[in-house]
Structures are given as structure tokens and as C-alpha cells.
Design an enzyme around this catalytic site. Sequence first.
Site, PDB file in Angstrom:
ATOM      1  N   LEU A   1       0.837  -1.212   0.000  1.00 18.14           N
ATOM      2  CA  LEU A   1       0.000   0.000   0.000  1.00 18.14           C
ATOM      3  C   LEU A   1       0.866   1.255   0.000  1.00 18.14           C
ATOM      4  CD1 LEU A   1      -2.957  -1.064   2.339  1.00 18.14           C
ATOM      5  CD2 LEU A   1      -2.787  -1.240  -0.149  1.00 18.14           C
ATOM      6  N   THR A   2       1.733   1.344  -0.992  1.00 17.28           N
ATOM      7  CA  THR A   2       2.464   2.591  -1.205  1.00 17.28           C
ATOM      8  C   THR A   2       1.458   3.621  -1.729  1.00 17.28           C
ATOM      9  OG1 THR A   2       2.930   2.193  -3.552  1.00 17.28           O
ATOM     10  CG2 THR A   2       4.476   1.236  -1.948  1.00 17.28           C
TER      11      THR A   2
ATOM     12  N   ALA B   1       3.957  -6.367  -8.141  1.00 23.82           N
ATOM     13  CA  ALA B   1       4.364  -5.254  -7.276  1.00 23.82           C
ATOM     14  C   ALA B   1       5.603  -4.590  -7.842  1.00 23.82           C
ATOM     15  CB  ALA B   1       4.649  -5.767  -5.864  1.00 23.82           C
TER      16      ALA B   1
ATOM     17  N   THR C   1       7.484  -4.996 -18.512  1.00 26.17           N
ATOM     18  CA  THR C   1       7.115  -3.893 -19.409  1.00 26.17           C
ATOM     19  C   THR C   1       7.903  -3.946 -20.716  1.00 26.17           C
ATOM     20  OG1 THR C   1       7.343  -1.496 -19.666  1.00 26.17           O
ATOM     21  CG2 THR C   1       8.794  -2.511 -18.085  1.00 26.17           C
ATOM     22  N   ASP C   2       7.347  -3.358 -21.766  1.00 26.41           N
ATOM     23  CA  ASP C   2       8.070  -3.257 -23.038  1.00 26.41           C
ATOM     24  C   ASP C   2       9.219  -2.243 -22.950  1.00 26.41           C
ATOM     25  OD1 ASP C   2       6.599  -0.879 -22.966  1.00 26.41           O
ATOM     26  OD2 ASP C   2       5.755  -1.095 -24.972  1.00 26.41           O
ATOM     27  N   GLU C   3       9.249  -1.431 -21.874  1.00 27.77           N
ATOM     28  CA  GLU C   3      10.268  -0.376 -21.785  1.00 27.77           C
ATOM     29  C   GLU C   3      11.674  -0.958 -21.646  1.00 27.77           C
ATOM     30  OE1 GLU C   3       9.140   3.047 -19.484  1.00 27.77           O
ATOM     31  OE2 GLU C   3       7.018   2.597 -19.727  1.00 27.77           O
TER      32      GLU C   3
ATOM     33  N   TYR D   1      13.655   3.334 -14.156  1.00 30.16           N
ATOM     34  CA  TYR D   1      12.532   2.394 -14.084  1.00 30.16           C
ATOM     35  C   TYR D   1      12.766   1.199 -14.995  1.00 30.16           C
ATOM     36  CZ  TYR D   1       8.018   0.314 -15.325  1.00 30.16           C
ATOM     37  OH  TYR D   1       7.016  -0.589 -15.615  1.00 30.16           O
TER      38      TYR D   1
ATOM     39  N   LYS E   1      13.448  -2.802 -14.124  1.00 35.17           N
ATOM     40  CA  LYS E   1      12.589  -3.899 -14.605  1.00 35.17           C
ATOM     41  C   LYS E   1      13.414  -4.880 -15.443  1.00 35.17           C
ATOM     42  CE  LYS E   1       8.691  -4.438 -14.208  1.00 35.17           C
ATOM     43  NZ  LYS E   1       7.842  -5.100 -13.168  1.00 35.17           N
TER      44      LYS E   1
ATOM     45  N   ARG F   1      10.813  15.284 -20.686  1.00 33.67           N
ATOM     46  CA  ARG F   1      11.355  14.328 -19.704  1.00 33.67           C
ATOM     47  C   ARG F   1      12.809  14.028 -20.072  1.00 33.67           C
ATOM     48  NH1 ARG F   1       8.114   8.773 -19.539  1.00 33.67           N
ATOM     49  NH2 ARG F   1       6.878   9.786 -17.921  1.00 33.67           N
TER      50      ARG F   1
HETATM   51  P1  NAD Z   1       1.074   0.597  -9.853  1.00 37.84           P
HETATM   52  O1  NAD Z   1       2.162   1.561  -9.503  1.00 37.84           O
HETATM   53  O2  NAD Z   1      -0.288   1.098 -10.129  1.00 37.84           O
HETATM   54  O3  NAD Z   1       0.924  -0.486  -8.686  1.00 37.84           O
HETATM   55  C1  NAD Z   1       2.027  -1.071  -8.060  1.00 37.84           C
HETATM   56  C2  NAD Z   1       1.533  -1.762  -6.795  1.00 37.84           C
HETATM   57  O4  NAD Z   1       2.664  -2.372  -6.163  1.00 37.84           O
HETATM   58  C3  NAD Z   1       0.898  -0.820  -5.789  1.00 37.84           C
HETATM   59  O5  NAD Z   1      -0.301  -1.378  -5.281  1.00 37.84           O
HETATM   60  C4  NAD Z   1       1.948  -0.704  -4.697  1.00 37.84           C
HETATM   61  O6  NAD Z   1       1.404  -0.473  -3.398  1.00 37.84           O
HETATM   62  C5  NAD Z   1       2.628  -2.056  -4.784  1.00 37.84           C
HETATM   63  N1  NAD Z   1       4.010  -2.005  -4.282  1.00 37.84           N
HETATM   64  C6  NAD Z   1       4.970  -1.092  -4.615  1.00 37.84           C
HETATM   65  N2  NAD Z   1       6.088  -1.332  -3.923  1.00 37.84           N
HETATM   66  C7  NAD Z   1       5.845  -2.442  -3.168  1.00 37.84           C
HETATM   67  C8  NAD Z   1       6.627  -3.181  -2.246  1.00 37.84           C
HETATM   68  N3  NAD Z   1       7.897  -2.840  -1.958  1.00 37.84           N
HETATM   69  N4  NAD Z   1       6.071  -4.272  -1.654  1.00 37.84           N
HETATM   70  C9  NAD Z   1       4.790  -4.627  -1.932  1.00 37.84           C
HETATM   71  N5  NAD Z   1       3.997  -3.943  -2.778  1.00 37.84           N
HETATM   72  C10 NAD Z   1       4.526  -2.863  -3.386  1.00 37.84           C
HETATM   73  O7  NAD Z   1       1.648  -0.248 -11.073  1.00 37.84           O
HETATM   74  P2  NAD Z   1       0.886  -0.856 -12.333  1.00 37.84           P
HETATM   75  O8  NAD Z   1       0.799   0.151 -13.387  1.00 37.84           O
HETATM   76  O9  NAD Z   1      -0.334  -1.552 -11.863  1.00 37.84           O
HETATM   77  O10 NAD Z   1       1.973  -1.940 -12.796  1.00 37.84           O
HETATM   78  C11 NAD Z   1       1.950  -3.258 -12.277  1.00 37.84           C
HETATM   79  C12 NAD Z   1       3.080  -4.060 -12.899  1.00 37.84           C
HETATM   80  O11 NAD Z   1       2.915  -4.086 -14.319  1.00 37.84           O
HETATM   81  C13 NAD Z   1       4.456  -3.459 -12.653  1.00 37.84           C
HETATM   82  O12 NAD Z   1       5.362  -4.526 -12.433  1.00 37.84           O
HETATM   83  C14 NAD Z   1       4.787  -2.720 -13.942  1.00 37.84           C
HETATM   84  O13 NAD Z   1       6.182  -2.688 -14.157  1.00 37.84           O
HETATM   85  C15 NAD Z   1       4.091  -3.602 -14.954  1.00 37.84           C
HETATM   86  N6  NAD Z   1       3.644  -2.901 -16.189  1.00 37.84           N
HETATM   87  C16 NAD Z   1       2.912  -1.748 -16.113  1.00 37.84           C
HETATM   88  C17 NAD Z   1       2.468  -1.131 -17.284  1.00 37.84           C
HETATM   89  C18 NAD Z   1       1.620   0.116 -17.253  1.00 37.84           C
HETATM   90  O14 NAD Z   1       1.326   0.683 -18.321  1.00 37.84           O
HETATM   91  N7  NAD Z   1       1.169   0.578 -16.103  1.00 37.84           N
HETATM   92  C19 NAD Z   1       2.783  -1.690 -18.519  1.00 37.84           C
HETATM   93  C20 NAD Z   1       3.531  -2.866 -18.553  1.00 37.84           C
HETATM   94  C21 NAD Z   1       3.943  -3.471 -17.374  1.00 37.84           C
HETATM   95  P1  TYD Z   2       3.453   7.725 -18.830  1.00 40.05           P
HETATM   96  O1  TYD Z   2       1.964   7.600 -18.641  1.00 40.05           O
HETATM   97  O2  TYD Z   2       4.268   8.277 -17.721  1.00 40.05           O
HETATM   98  O3  TYD Z   2       3.987   6.291 -19.291  1.00 40.05           O
HETATM   99  P2  TYD Z   2       5.470   5.873 -19.817  1.00 40.05           P
HETATM  100  O4  TYD Z   2       6.419   6.965 -19.602  1.00 40.05           O
HETATM  101  O5  TYD Z   2       5.761   4.701 -18.955  1.00 40.05           O
HETATM  102  O6  TYD Z   2       5.271   5.532 -21.261  1.00 40.05           O
HETATM  103  O7  TYD Z   2       3.712   8.631 -20.108  1.00 40.05           O
HETATM  104  C1  TYD Z   2       3.187   8.301 -21.367  1.00 40.05           C
HETATM  105  C2  TYD Z   2       3.745   9.297 -22.361  1.00 40.05           C
HETATM  106  O8  TYD Z   2       3.218  10.600 -22.064  1.00 40.05           O
HETATM  107  C3  TYD Z   2       5.251   9.430 -22.290  1.00 40.05           C
HETATM  108  O9  TYD Z   2       5.764   9.673 -23.617  1.00 40.05           O
HETATM  109  C4  TYD Z   2       5.471  10.676 -21.432  1.00 40.05           C
HETATM  110  C5  TYD Z   2       4.265  11.530 -21.758  1.00 40.05           C
HETATM  111  N1  TYD Z   2       3.762  12.405 -20.665  1.00 40.05           N
HETATM  112  C6  TYD Z   2       3.497  13.742 -20.918  1.00 40.05           C
HETATM  113  O10 TYD Z   2       3.682  14.235 -22.043  1.00 40.05           O
HETATM  114  N2  TYD Z   2       3.015  14.500 -19.888  1.00 40.05           N
HETATM  115  C7  TYD Z   2       2.805  14.006 -18.647  1.00 40.05           C
HETATM  116  O11 TYD Z   2       2.392  14.771 -17.742  1.00 40.05           O
HETATM  117  C8  TYD Z   2       3.068  12.618 -18.405  1.00 40.05           C
HETATM  118  C9  TYD Z   2       2.844  12.019 -17.044  1.00 40.05           C
HETATM  119  C10 TYD Z   2       3.538  11.849 -19.454  1.00 40.05           C
END
Ligand code: NAD
Ligand code: TYD
Length: 351
Positions: free
Chosen positions: A37-38, A84, A132-134, A157, A161, A288
Amino acid sequence: MGKTILITGGAGFIGSHVVRLFVNKYPQYKIVNLDALTYAGNLENLRDVENAPNYEFVKGDITDGDFIQKLFADYTFDGVLHLAAESHVDRSIANPMEFIMTNIVGTVNLLNAARHAWDGNFEDKRFYHISTDEVYGSLGDTGFFTEETAYDPRSPYSASKASSDHLVRAYFHTYKLPVVLSNCSNNYGPNQFPEKLIPLAINNIENNRPIPIYGKGENIRDWLYVVDHARAIDVVYHQGVLGETYNIGGNNEWTNIDLIHVLCEVMDKKLGREPGTSAKLITFVKDRAGHDLRYAIDATKIKNDLDWEPSLQFPEGIERTVEWYLNNKEWMINITSGTYQEYYDKQYTER
Ligand code: NAD
Ligand code: TYD
């Protein structure tokens, strides 16, 4: 006998959709949601399943190795779905160490605990690492990331990953730990924390605040509706081949500026505003650091091998997303009060 499955990060954005899917679809499984629950974790995301008989929440931190070992001793997990993570690129630029701790050390703590708990008896066991694809770095105008693309992470980040992905594969090769991985493109949909582009823009448009676009808005992302990602995770968990990686994508590339224009049109419609009103809020801000130009996924493997494809097209997905945020204002108010404002001010007012 039913299986007990650990889902880490289940109170976050994607994790909560995965928990919901598994709790509802597999009543024979016991789902244990471990989350620290961060700021990104929110049990509000799971109100509809919190009383389900096959669901349990455990608050805990994956960086605490002793705690994780004990958790695996207290429960007999048949599977782990590891979501997580610290997940926001901008936060990783400001504070990399939290990403190293959670994403790398936390993942190794889970790998070690699974290895010791399963003790070589890997039948019907599975450790699924969600990534992630990143990790593949940044594309130019053409080309796609396949599962064979060399890793080239460029932000703290994505580097954290990538490191965790390598460690998961190392445990497969070295200890035969039964792992499977997936690397997905940008997700969008309900319950996403408003530090990410789409919910941040929705919240700002609704409140008539500037929509910050980094650089010229020319960066490209491939967007997938979060429920489709949860469906893919279900398929990979149950049918993915051990040791394999599956790329997951939406086949849905947008420059940030085009995406925001579409979002503005949908917001004007839903809020009953004159067409063009929301787009006036678009504000170009400092780029960024190290901003990756383009991500794009080739999702042929998961389509051919596991018969998964996105089910929702983008126009419908974005409408549903906007509707969810407009219908869940309390969720946004709760999440943006307190420390979110400090983050926002630091991230945006100094740009
Ligand atoms: P998020 O930030 O919304 O959620 C992360 C969760 O992990 C939160 O509930 C947080 O409380 C928990 N957490 C963080 N640190 C922790 C710790 N030390 N111990 C236990 N719990 C912890 O993230 P999300 O967007 O839901 O992403 C989930 C996963 O999917 C991640 O591994 C991310 O790398 C991956 N992912 C995300 C995206 C995207 O677009 N959001 C895309 C591809 C992959
Ligand atoms: P984001 O949602 O942070 O995902 P990621 O960086 O993991 O792809 O950002 C998506 C795209 O939008 C990325 O190219 C950065 C850009 N961005 C903005 O232009 N303004 C913003 O305020 C944020 C958060 C992201």
C-alpha cells in the site's frame, strides 16, 4: 484441491484488475493479495471483491526478505503472479533507489522464497513475472519489439525492470525455477493513478487545469486497455510455456499529442462542453530527461501460441475510461489529496 495463488501489487492499477479477474473466474483458487500500500496501492480498487470467500489481503513489503520467507512458510503457494513494483518513469528519474529496492531486490526476495518453499518440487508450480516493453529501449519511426529484441533500458525504471527480468530468467536456468514472463505496452483504463498521462489529463481537463505535454508531444506509445492485459495475464499464467516470454500489446500506437486531442474530444462530449474547449488546456512543458521516442510491440507470439488478442478497440476503451473517472470522482479526490499534491507541484510547477 484448490490452488493458493499469491498476487503481488494487487492493490495497484493492473494488479487490482488481475485480482478481480482471478477471484471471480476461479472460485476454486484462493487468491492472496500482497501489497505494501504505497502511494500507488489503494484497497478502494478492490471493494467489489474484498469479501469474497476465496480472497485475502496481506499488507507487506517485498523488500523485507525475512517477511517474504515467513509468508511463503505460512502459506503453501502453488503460484505467484508478481506485479508489485515502483512503476512511474518520472519518479524513477527523481528517486532511483526505491526502484532498485522494490523492483530488483523485491523480485529476488520473491524468487528466493519460492525456490526455498518449493524446494525442487516444481510440479504444478509457477512463478509469473509481469514486466514492461520499456526494457527494450526506444524505437525509431519503424520496427517493433519482439521477444528476441535485445534489452536496452534507458530510464532507472526500465533498467530496474530489465534487471528483474534477467534475474527471473537466471533462476529458471540456474535453479530450474518454473518461471514465465510477459512484457506489455502502456496500459490505460479505470483505477490508474493520476501520475500517468491519461488519468492525469482526464483529471486536469475536468478541473480546467493545463494538460502538460512533454516536449513536442511527438513521442509514441502503444496503448492497451487494462482489462485486456489482465486477460492476457490469465492466459500466460495458465498456458504459457515455462521459461518463455510473451510480448503483449494493443497494436494501437499514438503520438502523445494525437492521443490527448482524442481524449479532449471525448471529454468535451461527456462534459457537455463546446468542441475544442478542452484542447485549449494543452500546454507544452519541458521534456522528460532521456524521453524514449517510441515503443511498439509485435504481439504475434501470444496471438499464435496462446490465441490472445486485444478485445477492445481504442475509441471504446477511451470512452469507458473517461466514463469511469467521471463516475468515480470520490476515488480521484481521495487519491489526489495529501501527498499527491506535493508530487504534482514538484513535478510540474518547476518545469
Ligand atoms: P502501480 O504503480 O499502479 O501499482 C504497483 C503496486 O505495487 C501498488 O499497489 C503498490 O502499493 C505495490 N508495491 C509497490 N512497492 C511495493 C513493495 N515494496 N512491496 C509490496 N507492494 C509494493 O503499477 P501498475 O501500473 O499496476 O503496474 C503493475 C506491474 O505491471 C508493474 O510490475 C509494472 O512494471 C508492470 N507494467 C505496467 C504497465 C503500465 O502501463 N502501467 C505496462 C507494462 C507493465
Ligand atoms: P506515462 O503515462 O508516464 O507512461 P510511460 O512513460 O511509462 O510511457 O507517459 C506516457 C507518455 O506521455 C510518455 O511519452 C510521457 C508523456 N507524458 C506527458 O507528455 N506529460 C505528462 O504529464 C506525463 C505524465 C507523461
